[in-house]
Design an enzyme around this catalytic site. Structure first.
Site, mmCIF file in Angstrom:
data_model
loop_
_atom_site.group_PDB
_atom_site.id
_atom_site.type_symbol
_atom_site.label_atom_id
_atom_site.label_comp_id
_atom_site.label_asym_id
_atom_site.label_seq_id
_atom_site.Cartn_x
_atom_site.Cartn_y
_atom_site.Cartn_z
ATOM 1 N N HIS A 149 0.844 -1.181 0.000
ATOM 2 C CA HIS A 149 0.000 0.000 0.000
ATOM 3 C C HIS A 149 0.885 1.239 0.000
ATOM 4 C CE1 HIS A 149 -4.029 -1.526 0.032
ATOM 5 N NE2 HIS A 149 -3.763 -2.362 1.021
ATOM 6 N N ASP B 187 -0.118 7.066 -3.802
ATOM 7 C CA ASP B 187 -1.228 6.688 -4.672
ATOM 8 C C ASP B 187 -1.556 7.759 -5.707
ATOM 9 O OD1 ASP B 187 -1.560 4.270 -3.465
ATOM 10 O OD2 ASP B 187 -3.382 4.778 -2.384
#
Length: 390
Positions: free
Chosen positions: A138, A168
């Site tokens: 992540h 991200d």
């Protein structure tokens, strides 16, 4: 809004006419597709029946601007539908682990065979190859190994991560969009498509180019709160106000520093700006002074000046800031306060389009028909496609 009233592919931005097939995922892939849809592209979002983990239905702004189509991609017939969509598209975007799209029958080889001019965008954390390419991860993991997370935060004892903005959406979706746009321009010249391998680790490392330059020039110390832009200087830092709120101070240049100390009311007592051995004294002076007034009182003093001081606002407060309101940066649409498309254009200005779909498959029939897919009713009857009635 009824299905019959939905206008597909009617974006107003500079990408109007560009057609994008999105294989739905979470995080940076949807954000990239939101950017493209905001800028006018005709994006069709292909989801699994039942939707994706961690998506928020009608409130999920990362899914705005395009219809939702539900296809059972485990059925080979669904892969054929995707390839039929690809045949008339300019771009396909997927964010699955390397090799999954190939196993589903919608990988680059299959897609480019159907449409040689296609730009095939791949969004992953680790990239399509390398020893960690098949590992889970992540945002904070991706930015950790690039040397970026280490320097984040104003606490010397441990790094602090800014939600998932840097990885991200900074190193991930932003660079995917850059790559897609570059490949689209190249395809207009060459007539050939290609694969864009957008990895969060790649983009995040590239975002950190300035730090690499500072290190090379021996002007950066790899220790938090020790450098020009990480809170190491008292004139580029954050200060608490009398009401428990905070002000950001970025008075780097001498002329801006002069304006800052004048308006702060410490001109006659502050040390010289670059008296490094007196930084603790300067910081304490600034901190004590900011505690004498509320955030709104300081806003009134610094508003519109060259002191490089701005209030730190909650998102719910930002919509009412005079500058944010004047530019309509945040607007309310479909009952949700949300950012307008960015950047802005003088001739082909982008506008907000279709609201986020409340459920996966809300637009299956109308969207597939609009994209020229044959026998949509048959696909729905067979379970290859799912239309969710509302």
């Amino acid at each position: 809004m009824t299905l019959e009233s939905i206008e597909l592919g009617q974006g107003t931005g500079p990408l109007k006419g560009i057609k994008v097939v999105e294989i739905a995922g979470i995080g940076p892939g949807p954000h990239a597709c939101t950017i493209l849809a905001d800028l006018g592209a005709d994006v069709i979002r292909v989801e699994r029946p039942g939707g994706q983990l961690l998506t928020g239905g009608a409130h999920d702004l990362l899914n705005r601007g395009r219809p939702s189509v539900a296809l059972n991609l485990k059925d080979p017939a669904a892969a054929e539908v995707v390839l039929d969509l690809v045949a008339g598209a300019d771009v396909l975007i997927e964010g699955m682990r390397p090799g999954v799209a190939e196993r589903l029958g919608i990988g680059p080889e299959q897609a480019l065979a159907r449409n040689p001019r296609l730009v095939y965008g791949r969004m992953t954390g680790w990239g399509q190859d390398g020893p960690w390419s098949q590992a889970a991860g992540h945002d904070m993991n991706y930015i950790a190994i690039t040397g970026t997370l280490h320097g984040l935060g104003q606490v010397k004892e441990k790094p602090q991560f800014p939600a998932n903005l840097v990885g991200d959406f900074g190193g991930g979706s932003t660079y995917l969009v850059i790559g897609i746009l570059a490949a689209l321009l190249e395809a207009k010249v060459s007539g050939e498509g290609q694969v864009v391998d957008a990895a969060i680790v790649d983009g995040t490392a590239h975002l950190n180019t300035m730090l690499a330059a500072f290190l090379a020039g021996k002007t950066y110390k790899e220790e938090r709160v020790s450098n020009l832009l990480d809170g190491g200087t008292p004139f580029y830092s954050i200060y608490e106000t009398a009401d428990g709120e905070h002000m950001s101070v970025g008075a780097l240049e001498p002329q801006f520093f002069a304006a800052f100390i004048e308006l702060l009311g410490v001109k006659d007592t502050v040390p010289g700006q670059f008296e490094f051995d007196r930084f603790d004294e300067m910081r304490a002076l600034f901190a004590a002074r900011f505690l004498e007034k509320t955030r709104d009182e300081w806003c009134a003093i610094f508003d519109g000046t060259d002191a490089c001081v701005a209030p730190i606002l909650k998102f719910s407060e930002a919509v009412d800031h005079p500058h944010m309101k004047a530019r309509e940066i945040l607007v309310e649409k479909d009952g949700i306060v949300q950012p307008q498309p960015a950047p802005r254009f003088s001739r082909t200005q982008a506008t907000l389009g279709l609201p986020p779909s409340p459920v996966a498959g809300a637009h299956t029939r109308v969207a597939l028909e609009a994209w020229g897919i044959a026998d949509v009713d048959g696909l729905i009857e067979s379970g290859v496609a799912v239309q969710v009635e509302q």
